[in-house]
Design an enzyme around this catalytic site. Structure first.
Site, PDB file in Angstrom:
ATOM      1  N   GLU A  41      24.212  22.809  15.593  1.00 17.91           N
ATOM      2  CA  GLU A  41      24.115  22.774  17.055  1.00 17.91           C
ATOM      3  C   GLU A  41      22.637  22.859  17.367  1.00 17.91           C
ATOM      4  O   GLU A  41      22.010  23.895  17.170  1.00 17.91           O
ATOM      5  CB  GLU A  41      24.911  23.940  17.659  1.00 17.91           C
ATOM      6  N   CYS A  58      19.943  25.653  25.132  1.00 21.68           N
ATOM      7  CA  CYS A  58      19.963  24.274  24.627  1.00 21.68           C
ATOM      8  C   CYS A  58      20.677  23.322  25.580  1.00 21.68           C
ATOM      9  O   CYS A  58      20.374  22.143  25.615  1.00 21.68           O
ATOM     10  CB  CYS A  58      20.586  24.236  23.247  1.00 21.68           C
TER      11      CYS A  58
HETATM   12  P1  NAD Z   1      14.249  27.416  14.325  1.00 21.06           P
HETATM   13  O1  NAD Z   1      15.162  26.276  14.250  1.00 21.06           O
HETATM   14  O2  NAD Z   1      12.971  27.336  13.580  1.00 21.06           O
HETATM   15  O3  NAD Z   1      14.952  28.775  13.828  1.00 21.06           O
HETATM   16  C1  NAD Z   1      16.330  29.058  14.026  1.00 21.06           C
HETATM   17  C2  NAD Z   1      16.825  29.858  12.818  1.00 21.06           C
HETATM   18  O4  NAD Z   1      16.650  29.105  11.623  1.00 21.06           O
HETATM   19  C3  NAD Z   1      16.091  31.180  12.585  1.00 21.06           C
HETATM   20  O5  NAD Z   1      17.010  32.144  12.150  1.00 21.06           O
HETATM   21  C4  NAD Z   1      15.134  30.820  11.466  1.00 21.06           C
HETATM   22  O6  NAD Z   1      14.737  31.934  10.694  1.00 21.06           O
HETATM   23  C5  NAD Z   1      15.967  29.880  10.637  1.00 21.06           C
HETATM   24  N1  NAD Z   1      15.225  28.959   9.783  1.00 21.06           N
HETATM   25  C6  NAD Z   1      13.999  28.448   9.987  1.00 21.06           C
HETATM   26  N2  NAD Z   1      13.677  27.594   8.986  1.00 21.06           N
HETATM   27  C7  NAD Z   1      14.733  27.567   8.145  1.00 21.06           C
HETATM   28  C8  NAD Z   1      15.032  26.850   6.953  1.00 21.06           C
HETATM   29  N3  NAD Z   1      14.168  25.989   6.415  1.00 21.06           N
HETATM   30  N4  NAD Z   1      16.227  27.048   6.348  1.00 21.06           N
HETATM   31  C9  NAD Z   1      17.137  27.897   6.880  1.00 21.06           C
HETATM   32  N5  NAD Z   1      16.898  28.606   8.014  1.00 21.06           N
HETATM   33  C10 NAD Z   1      15.722  28.433   8.650  1.00 21.06           C
HETATM   34  O7  NAD Z   1      13.992  27.677  15.840  1.00 21.06           O
HETATM   35  P2  NAD Z   1      12.847  28.603  16.455  1.00 21.06           P
HETATM   36  O8  NAD Z   1      11.576  28.567  15.747  1.00 21.06           O
HETATM   37  O9  NAD Z   1      13.452  29.914  16.621  1.00 21.06           O
HETATM   38  O10 NAD Z   1      12.610  27.823  17.825  1.00 21.06           O
HETATM   39  C11 NAD Z   1      11.904  26.585  17.846  1.00 21.06           C
HETATM   40  C12 NAD Z   1      12.561  25.596  18.772  1.00 21.06           C
HETATM   41  O11 NAD Z   1      13.939  25.452  18.456  1.00 21.06           O
HETATM   42  C13 NAD Z   1      12.621  25.995  20.230  1.00 21.06           C
HETATM   43  O12 NAD Z   1      11.472  25.805  20.920  1.00 21.06           O
HETATM   44  C14 NAD Z   1      13.725  25.137  20.735  1.00 21.06           C
HETATM   45  O13 NAD Z   1      13.296  23.848  21.033  1.00 21.06           O
HETATM   46  C15 NAD Z   1      14.659  25.091  19.595  1.00 21.06           C
HETATM   47  N6  NAD Z   1      15.791  26.014  19.756  1.00 21.06           N
HETATM   48  C16 NAD Z   1      16.997  25.478  20.020  1.00 21.06           C
HETATM   49  C17 NAD Z   1      18.087  26.300  20.181  1.00 21.06           C
HETATM   50  C18 NAD Z   1      19.423  25.749  20.469  1.00 21.06           C
HETATM   51  O14 NAD Z   1      20.335  26.510  20.767  1.00 21.06           O
HETATM   52  N7  NAD Z   1      19.620  24.467  20.372  1.00 21.06           N
HETATM   53  C19 NAD Z   1      17.945  27.669  20.091  1.00 21.06           C
HETATM   54  C20 NAD Z   1      16.686  28.207  19.805  1.00 21.06           C
HETATM   55  C21 NAD Z   1      15.627  27.354  19.612  1.00 21.06           C
END
Ligand code: NAD
Length: 488
Positions: free
Chosen positions: A261, A294
């Site tokens: 998602e 989102c």
């Molecule tokens: P992210 O996707 O980097 O992180 C989300 C989760 O994934 C965290 O728990 C993180 O530790 C984990 N993660 C990061 N790299 C990983 C990897 N290689 N393998 C497995 N897990 C990993 O998101 P973020 O840095 O928290 O936010 C960045 C951008 O993401 C935001 O600016 C926004 O655009 C987007 N975002 C979207 C949603 C949504 O619901 N669609 C929610 C939060 C953030």
């Protein structure tokens, strides 16, 4: 709404025990509204994650969890009750660590999320895991087929920080209801919305050791173990499209099931027969929780024939919008979750100005502590501009003029995302006709609300793969097995 004093669990839950990191390390948890350190959290190591995956595997393979829906239902009801008893602590956690406005917590952030566990408990008990298909003939002989739905196995759940309690809980409860075991890795910006669920599970339920692990860490790479380890059968991820892409690539090696998602750039189309005075002020809702959602509509498409009228109404709503201290119930917008997110949003705003969009309200950050961004309204936005194409995840709205219904549909669909959106019009049939032509997973017509635990939620295109919630989301967490027998 007075908040209770923070007393959050900060240890991880691994194999039934609340534990510190194996090397004793911790990481700081920051309040984004005040920039004060709230406390620390156990900083899991790769060894800790290794132990967590092993425990989940063992619990799935060696206990009756996967084949005893009545026990799962009982445990989920205990979890529901335990969460209700800790509700005010969770409210305090999400306001302090995520900067979520307290006024938004009765909905998805806390109260509504806890009620969702009752739905999962009920579904675990009433779902028909085994059905008989109709008989068919094979080489002149009748054949019976039993269709069984069985849990996938070990589910790795990875979550972001924007609605952390809801996302952690919905992933755990749905996986458990379906008979899986699970390892959750919560976002490092909001660890206690995960670890405190671990305390409730350990202390207030009979959920057996190993069925749920909650492994917080400051290191994103710890999450990657869940998408590469062959003992994990499926990954359920919510977060950025960039990370989703990486998870999908990592999961390919062991052909894991992947639920993603991801981001969105949803559009609300205002048709020319809409009641503008009623509809346009709602555009300010783009800024709810700092725009960190989102499915928020961050593009408003407005007919050129009534453009000035719409812009004036939206501008008034933005100027009247309350933002600031998330503990003040008047505010619907608090800070961005971190300095990194604040800077990212401000960089997008500068890019919007540089590309020629007109910034009518906001466009900067207020003086003082906290990672706030002003509610920001851009008008005269060209659909190809960066701010109209990229997910900003901030309190930033793009107003885009269109010529006719076909043009509005074309602009709405001109996005790599396809998560949600809306249509606001006068005549329902016309609004519905437009809605049917938008390529997104959910749509709100004339102010309708689609969000509910029984609503399948997910995206088209680069907004994701699969659906969460509802029976459809439950079945994503099940395998299908067909057993054939000679007919009678
Ligand atoms: P992210 O996707 O980097 O992180 C989300 C989760 O994934 C965290 O728990 C993180 O530790 C984990 N993660 C990061 N790299 C990983 C990897 N290689 N393998 C497995 N897990 C990993 O998101 P973020 O840095 O928290 O936010 C960045 C951008 O993401 C935001 O600016 C926004 O655009 C987007 N975002 C979207 C949603 C949504 O619901 N669609 C929610 C939060 C953030």
């Amino acid at each position: 709404m007075a908040l209770v004093t923070l007393a959050a669990e900060s240890r991880n839950l691994i194999d039934g025990e609340l534990v510190d990191a194996s090397n004793g390390k911790t990481f700081e948890n920051l309040n984004p509204a005040t920039e004060e350190i709230l406390g620390t959290t156990a900083d899991a190591t790769p060894d800790d994650m290794e132990r967590a995956v092993a425990a989940a595997r063992r619990a799935f393979d060696e206990s009756d969890w996967s084949v005893d829906p009545a026990f799962r239902q009982k445990c989920l009801r205990q979890l529901h009750q335990g969460l209700l008893e800790e509700k005010e602590q969770f409210r305090s956690i999400v306001v302090h660590e995520a900067g979520a406005p307290v006024s938004t917590t009765p909905f998805m952030q806390i109260d509504e999320s806890i009620e969702m566990v009752a739905y999962w408990a009920d579904l675990a008990g009433r779902y028909e895991y085994e059905t008989e298909m109709s008989e068919v003939m094979f080489l002149g002989r009748p054949q019976r087929r039993i269709l069984r739905r069985e849990p996938i196995g070990v589910v790795g759940a990875i979550t972001p920080w924007n609605v952390p309690f809801y996302l952690n809980l919905t992933k755990i409860a749905a996986a458990l209801a379906a008979g899986n075991t699970c390892v959750l890795k919560p976002a490092p910006d909001t660890p206690w919305s995960g670890t405190h669920i671990g305390k409730v599970i350990a202390e207030r339920t009979e959920i057996p050791a190993g069925v749920v692990q909650i492994v917080a860490s400051s290191d994103h790479a710890i999450g990657e173990i869940l998408s590469t380890d062959s003992r994990v059968d499926a990954v359920s991820f919510t977060g950025s499209t960039q990370t989703g892409r990486r998870i999908m690539a990592c999961a390919a090696e062991t052909i894991k099931k992947v639920f993603l998602e991801l981001g969105g750039k949803s559009a609300t189309i205002v048709l020319d027969d809409a009641d503008f005075a009623k509809v346009c002020p709602a555009a300010a809702m783009t800024c709810i929780h700092g725009g960190q959602g989102c499915a928020i509509a961050t593009r408003w498409l407005v007919p050129r024939s009534r453009y000035d009228e719409a812009v004036a109404l939206i501008k008034t709503a933005f100027e009247a919008w309350n933002y600031g201290d998330p503990t003040n119930p008047k505010n619907l917008q608090g800070p961005q979750v971190s300095r990194r997110q604040q800077e990212r949003v401000l960089a997008f705003i500068e890019q919007g100005k540089a590309e020629g969009a007109r910034c009518l309200v906001g466009g900067g950050k207020p003086e003082g502590k906290g990672f706030y961004v002003e509610p920001t309204l851009f008008v005269d936005v060209d659909p190809q501009m960066t701010i109209a194409q990229e997910e900003i995840f901030g309190p930033v709205l793009c107003v885009i003029p269109y010529e006719d219904d076909a043009d509005a549909i074309r602009i709405a669909n001109d996005s790599k995302y396809g998560l949600s959106g809306g249509v606001q019009g006068g005549e329902e049939k016309r609004s519905l006709d437009v809605a049917r032509r938008i390529r997104t997973g959910t749509l709100a017509v004339n102010g309708g609300q689609w969000f509910h635990v029984d609503t399948p939620f997910g995206g088209y295109k680069q907004s994701g793969v699969g659906r969460e919630n509802g029976v459809m989301g439950f079945e994503e967490l099940l395998e299908s097995k067909v057993i054939a027998l000679p007919g009678r």
